[in-house]
Write a protein that holds these residues in place. Sequence first.
Motif, PDB file in Angstrom:
ATOM      1  N   LYS A   1       0.817  -1.110   0.060  1.00  0.00           N
ATOM      2  CA  LYS A   1       0.109  -0.012   0.298  1.00  0.00           C
ATOM      3  C   LYS A   1       0.784   1.123  -0.099  1.00  0.00           C
ATOM      4  CE  LYS A   1      -4.208  -1.827   1.998  1.00  0.00           C
ATOM      5  NZ  LYS A   1      -5.050  -1.718   3.659  1.00  0.00           N
ATOM      6  N   GLU A   2       2.176   1.134   0.495  1.00  0.00           N
ATOM      7  CA  GLU A   2       2.952   2.368   0.567  1.00  0.00           C
ATOM      8  C   GLU A   2       3.138   2.580  -0.772  1.00  0.00           C
ATOM      9  OE1 GLU A   2       3.710   4.414   3.238  1.00  0.00           O
ATOM     10  OE2 GLU A   2       2.304   3.151   4.123  1.00  0.00           O
ATOM     11  N   ASP A   3       3.416   1.627  -1.932  1.00  0.00           N
ATOM     12  CA  ASP A   3       3.662   2.080  -2.940  1.00  0.00           C
ATOM     13  C   ASP A   3       2.525   2.975  -3.781  1.00  0.00           C
ATOM     14  OD1 ASP A   3       5.875   0.458  -3.066  1.00  0.00           O
ATOM     15  OD2 ASP A   3       5.181  -1.150  -4.086  1.00  0.00           O
ATOM     16  N   VAL A   4       1.350   2.810  -3.425  1.00  0.00           N
ATOM     17  CA  VAL A   4       0.505   3.768  -3.787  1.00  0.00           C
ATOM     18  C   VAL A   4       0.839   5.020  -3.448  1.00  0.00           C
ATOM     19  CG1 VAL A   4      -2.126   4.328  -3.842  1.00  0.00           C
ATOM     20  CG2 VAL A   4      -1.368   1.902  -3.563  1.00  0.00           C
ATOM     21  N   VAL A   5       1.106   5.515  -2.149  1.00  0.00           N
ATOM     22  CA  VAL A   5       1.326   6.901  -2.030  1.00  0.00           C
ATOM     23  C   VAL A   5       2.690   7.130  -2.548  1.00  0.00           C
ATOM     24  CG1 VAL A   5       2.001   8.067   0.247  1.00  0.00           C
ATOM     25  CG2 VAL A   5       0.552   6.073   0.496  1.00  0.00           C
ATOM     26  N   GLY A   6       3.610   6.411  -2.639  1.00  0.00           N
ATOM     27  CA  GLY A   6       4.718   6.847  -3.411  1.00  0.00           C
ATOM     28  C   GLY A   6       4.701   7.120  -4.755  1.00  0.00           C
TER      29      GLY A   6
END
Length: 776
Positions: free
Chosen positions: A88-93
């Motif tokens: 999910k952190e990839d979505v933020v990045g």
Amino acid sequence: MASGSSNGDLSISEKSENKGMMWELDRNLDQPIDETAGRLHILYREKKFSTILLCRLAFQSLGIVFGDLGTSPLYVFNNVFPDGVKDKEDVVGALSLIIYSLTLLPLIKYVLIVLRANDNGQGGTFALYSLLCRHAKISTIPNQHKTDERLTTYSRQTYDENSLPAKIKKFMEANSFTKNAILTLVLVGTCMNVGDSILTPAISVLSASGGIKVEFPKMSNDWVVIVSVVILIGLFNLQHFGTEKVSRLFAPIVLLWFLLIGTVGAINLWKYDSTVLKAFNPANIYLYFKRGSHNWTSLGGIMLSITGTEALFADLCHFPVLAIQIAFAVIVFPCLLLAYTGQAAYISSNTDHVSDAFYRSIPDSIFWPAFLIATAAAVVASQATISATFSLIKQAVSMGCFPRVKVVHTSQEHLGQIYVPEINWLLLGLCIAVTAGFKRETMIANAYGTAVVIVMLVTTFLMVPIMFLVWRSHWFIVFLFTGFSLLVELTYFSAVILKVDQGGWVPLVIASCFLIIMYTWHYGTLKRFECEIQTKVSVAWILGLGPSLGLVRVPGIGFVHTELASGVPHIFSHLVTNLPAVHSVVVFVCVKCLPVYTVPAEERILVKRIGPKDFHIFRCVVRYGYKDVHKKDDNFETMLYNGIVRFVTCESMMEFGGYSDSEEYNTVTSSIDGEILPGEKELVHRRGSLMIPPVQANHFSIETTDEIEFLNICKDAGMVHILGNTVVRSRRDSNMVKKVAIDYLYAFLRRLCRENSVMLYLPHESLLNVGQIFYV
């Protein structure tokens, strides 16, 4: 206004007053460059708009300029994560990268900086090249004359000999390699724009049509492709009607689209996961790349969020810069940020829906209205890129970089709205091939990103000399702009180039084909021009023949068309050597395109007399800008004749007043339709189709009257257009590349392209082709 005296001679005071008037007329006709540039500055750069008008123009610009950029949310995230979301952190990045990409490139680079580098309101790579050609002598076809610099639309600057701009100018003018390198760079950008116009309709329509599968999951993807192809066929078949009648719907559709994606984004942000707002912290970009090298390749998908940015510049022509800046800052930028942030919030909570996140994030109650709006917005975005391609091809034809094709005016009000049938059907065929061949937008997206980033790189490289020569910017400012632009664009380029085998090869192949065609045509055109220069005959040769030119002078006017603006073309000497007669009036006609967007009608024709009056030989130079279109209603033949008659009249005026034009060419003093120029209303009045000084009307030269009557008699006897059917061939000792380029490819393109007589709408029954072969 002074009036002509009916009887008697002029008094001394009247003569003195009249002579002063003639001096004033001569000054108006021969204004210095700095005065012209000042008038241009007032006309184009200091024009003020009311707040209401600016808001209206900003609203209208939505439908022309921002359609492509606005439809990007349809396909960005599913191309960033083609294999699904693993963290999910990839979505933020990814969201952080999208936010700062939109900020750095569309907002800062284009909206705040590049839009200012327009050519009197015209944008695009050819507009930048036009500016450079005016400020430095880098045109590969040297057909300009110093009188061209006095055009209202012509502006340039002078530099101190030891200044940095002067040194850069000298370097650019130093050799043919530098000139060809700049031209090649411009052609690469143009060819990539053509590739963009093929990929934009394909990916936009295919992505919009893909929403059907959300409501009908069992539907085959082939049906989506069929629907897309049908929409594309309808879109391209409507091009010949022009966009004037339907363009009024464009702005409301795109505004509705931006409001839709902005509102849905805000709802999703509030409904699903507001923690994605931490993406506004740029540190998340570093963390995104740190989590794995696979995130680097996803830059190709993120690049899609700024596709259409180049349209901000290319489609500038109908709107002031401030109107586009207002529209982007007030509507486009906030709505796009909300749209991407809302999609990221939805994906963060529904990671398995990333492949069709846009349509799944839309509330069920408005799904079908949203689907219709999305499809309409995709069509508007496609329309803008297709129209831009027509304009680019027209500019390339004018600059001698593309075979002559049919150009149709589709609007009586807007100069830039044109239709090119051959290019339209070529684009349709390639669009269908790309859509049906790839079937999914993921493969098309890889190709799309490659085309966009190369156009951006070309713009950056062209902006460097623009900032030095036109803006006179400090070297440190140029360094900052170039450094930051290349840092971002080369980063994206390194990512999209890795996907050449996954669809990125498509724009490269298309651009390479167009580049070969354009460069070969330009090379052949340049060689023809060089042959004309080398084989031209001196004017002294004509004068040595005497008034009869050593032949029988038959009644009529002969227009000898040539590429030369000075000297006697070889076709004329070839003609008089082999035929026993020549027309009573001979006019050497040179039609050329200048590096300006348009040439006003009253400044279009330059006329000069060759030899004594009893020779009846003239030179007529007809100048066009790269946006000007030859129209059938212009009646080119009549325009030439009227220009010569007005020249004879003006020449008599100057001689009577004791003044003569010392320039090589003499400017025509009125517009084609007889409109009096500013500053002349108290000097001249109309008598029939002539411009005659009111005080001198009764003393009009009898000799001039006789010459005009002679011209009318010759006109009634018939007007003939003599065109050189010049064929260039390579020499026997030429290398293989040159032989293939000249003898096969250029010869093939010449057979396909339209003739000059057709482009100028010359009457077929009055044409005479004179054949000649040159070996280069």
